[in-house]
Design a protein around this motif. Structure first.
Motif, mmCIF file in Angstrom:
data_model
loop_
_atom_site.group_PDB
_atom_site.id
_atom_site.type_symbol
_atom_site.label_atom_id
_atom_site.label_comp_id
_atom_site.label_asym_id
_atom_site.label_seq_id
_atom_site.Cartn_x
_atom_site.Cartn_y
_atom_site.Cartn_z
ATOM 1 N N HIS A 124 0.856 -1.190 0.000
ATOM 2 C CA HIS A 124 0.000 0.000 0.000
ATOM 3 C C HIS A 124 0.890 1.238 0.000
ATOM 4 O O HIS A 124 2.086 1.167 0.300
ATOM 5 C CB HIS A 124 -0.912 0.008 1.229
ATOM 6 N N GLY A 125 0.310 2.368 -0.347
ATOM 7 C CA GLY A 125 1.084 3.607 -0.349
ATOM 8 C C GLY A 125 2.270 3.526 -1.294
ATOM 9 O O GLY A 125 2.180 2.968 -2.393
ATOM 10 N N THR A 174 -4.456 2.116 -4.747
ATOM 11 C CA THR A 174 -3.834 3.424 -4.561
ATOM 12 C C THR A 174 -2.311 3.340 -4.410
ATOM 13 O O THR A 174 -1.651 4.374 -4.220
ATOM 14 C CB THR A 174 -4.413 4.097 -3.301
ATOM 15 N N ALA A 175 -1.746 2.144 -4.461
ATOM 16 C CA ALA A 175 -0.298 1.985 -4.290
ATOM 17 C C ALA A 175 0.455 2.624 -5.452
ATOM 18 O O ALA A 175 -0.027 2.646 -6.590
ATOM 19 C CB ALA A 175 0.063 0.508 -4.167
ATOM 20 N N ASP A 212 1.571 3.218 -11.391
ATOM 21 C CA ASP A 212 0.488 2.916 -10.459
ATOM 22 C C ASP A 212 0.260 1.413 -10.342
ATOM 23 O O ASP A 212 0.943 0.599 -10.972
ATOM 24 C CB ASP A 212 -0.799 3.640 -10.856
ATOM 25 N N ALA A 213 -0.726 1.056 -9.520
ATOM 26 C CA ALA A 213 -1.000 -0.354 -9.246
ATOM 27 C C ALA A 213 -1.480 -1.082 -10.498
ATOM 28 O O ALA A 213 -1.167 -2.264 -10.694
ATOM 29 C CB ALA A 213 -2.038 -0.474 -8.133
ATOM 30 N N MET A 234 -0.557 -0.551 -13.614
ATOM 31 C CA MET A 234 0.627 -0.886 -14.400
ATOM 32 C C MET A 234 1.439 -1.979 -13.712
ATOM 33 O O MET A 234 1.968 -2.879 -14.363
ATOM 34 C CB MET A 234 1.494 0.359 -14.616
ATOM 35 N N ALA A 235 1.545 -1.918 -12.395
ATOM 36 C CA ALA A 235 2.282 -2.952 -11.661
ATOM 37 C C ALA A 235 1.662 -4.326 -11.874
ATOM 38 O O ALA A 235 2.378 -5.327 -11.983
ATOM 39 C CB ALA A 235 2.317 -2.609 -10.170
ATOM 40 N N GLU A 236 0.348 -4.386 -11.966
ATOM 41 C CA GLU A 236 -0.307 -5.671 -12.235
ATOM 42 C C GLU A 236 -0.020 -6.121 -13.661
ATOM 43 O O GLU A 236 0.242 -7.310 -13.902
ATOM 44 C CB GLU A 236 -1.809 -5.555 -12.006
ATOM 45 N N ARG A 237 -0.027 -5.213 -14.616
ATOM 46 C CA ARG A 237 0.277 -5.574 -16.005
ATOM 47 C C ARG A 237 1.712 -6.066 -16.146
ATOM 48 O O ARG A 237 2.011 -6.908 -17.001
ATOM 49 C CB ARG A 237 0.046 -4.367 -16.915
#
Length: 255
Positions: A113-114, A135-136, A178-179, A181-184
């Motif tokens: 998070h954050g 929101t990370a 963002d989160a 993009m991090a998941e992608r």
């Protein structure tokens, strides 16, 4: 269970099968310093030797998971030891923490998070599974700070998990992402609303803790063998020396 730590908060649930390890320096954004690394190394080795522990959740206290390495201790280390050997030793401790985290036979889950920045992203990427709040925010700031991405031997793991093209982009630009993009990029396995983060982590942790422990440990050993071969192929043998030299160049007065 070891709990007498200054920089970590340790909680066990589900009859000790699930252990939450919380980075506990919220006043600094949970920045990683030498004491935190030393305590993490002791704790991780203890958990690995405890057959009752099935799952470890790595989280951060306060508003952020981790805002990176604590650069405030670098000048003090170099002033005390201008040769840089203490700073290099700090780098080796970081590498031992990351390699221990990567090779554990219990399952590790990062609760993110954050801000998840630099060394924080390094710790997260060495976990088996990563769940993040929507929101990370993530960042690899090393080049922007004038140092190579050498902390903890993280680059080979990042390349393996997230892919060379996207890692190259965010390393060279030092841009935040963002989160989504991090998941992608497969840095995150799951993204949930911030209000649902704890429930999502708990759901996965309890599900994994119910699995047959022998099967899980053998599976982790097989996965670790594959990851180790990839790490060896990319190589990170001189990371600590490179990082020390880069930091010393920026911190020590010229002339």
């Amino acid at each position: 269970m070891l709990k007498d730590f200054k920089t970590l908060q340790v909680t066990d649930t589900n009859k000790g099968a699930i252990v939450e390890v919380q980075l506990n320096r919220p006043e600094t954004g949970n920045s990683v310093d030498g004491q935190m690394l030393s305590e993490l190394l002791v704790l991780l080795r203890h958990l690995e030797d405890d057959p009752t522990v099935r799952v470890m959740v790595l989280s951060g206290a306060g508003d952020h998971f981790c805002q990176g390495g604590d650069r405030s201790e670098f000048p003090e280390l170099l002033e005390r030891d201008p040769s840089g050997s203490e700073l290099t030793a700090l780098g080796y401790t970081a590498q031992r923490v990351c390699s221990t985290l990567a090779q554990m036979k219990l399952v590790t889950i990062a609760r993110l998070h954050g801000d998840v920045i630099g060394a924080g992203l390094g710790l997260a990427i060495f976990c088996d599974l990563r769940i993040g709040a929507d929101t990370a925010r993530f960042r690899m700031p090393e080049v922007g700070l004038g140092v190579p991405p050498a902390w903890g031997g993280v680059l080979p793991r990042l390349l393996e998990e997230a892919g060379q093209s996207r890692v190259r982009r965010f390393l060279l630009t030092a841009d935040a992402f963002d989160a989504e993009m991090a998941e992608r990029m497969s840095i995150l396995d799951k993204v949930v609303p911030a209000s649902e983060l704890d429930a999502a982590v708990t759901h996965w942790a309890k599900k994994i803790a119910r699995r047959d422990p022998t099967a899980m440990r053998i599976t982790k050993t097989m996965l670790n063998a594959r990851a180790g071969a990839s790490q060896l192929a990319v190589g990170s043998y001189f990371d600590e020396e490179l990082l020390t030299a880069s930091i010393a160049r920026r911190v020590l007065p010229r002339g």
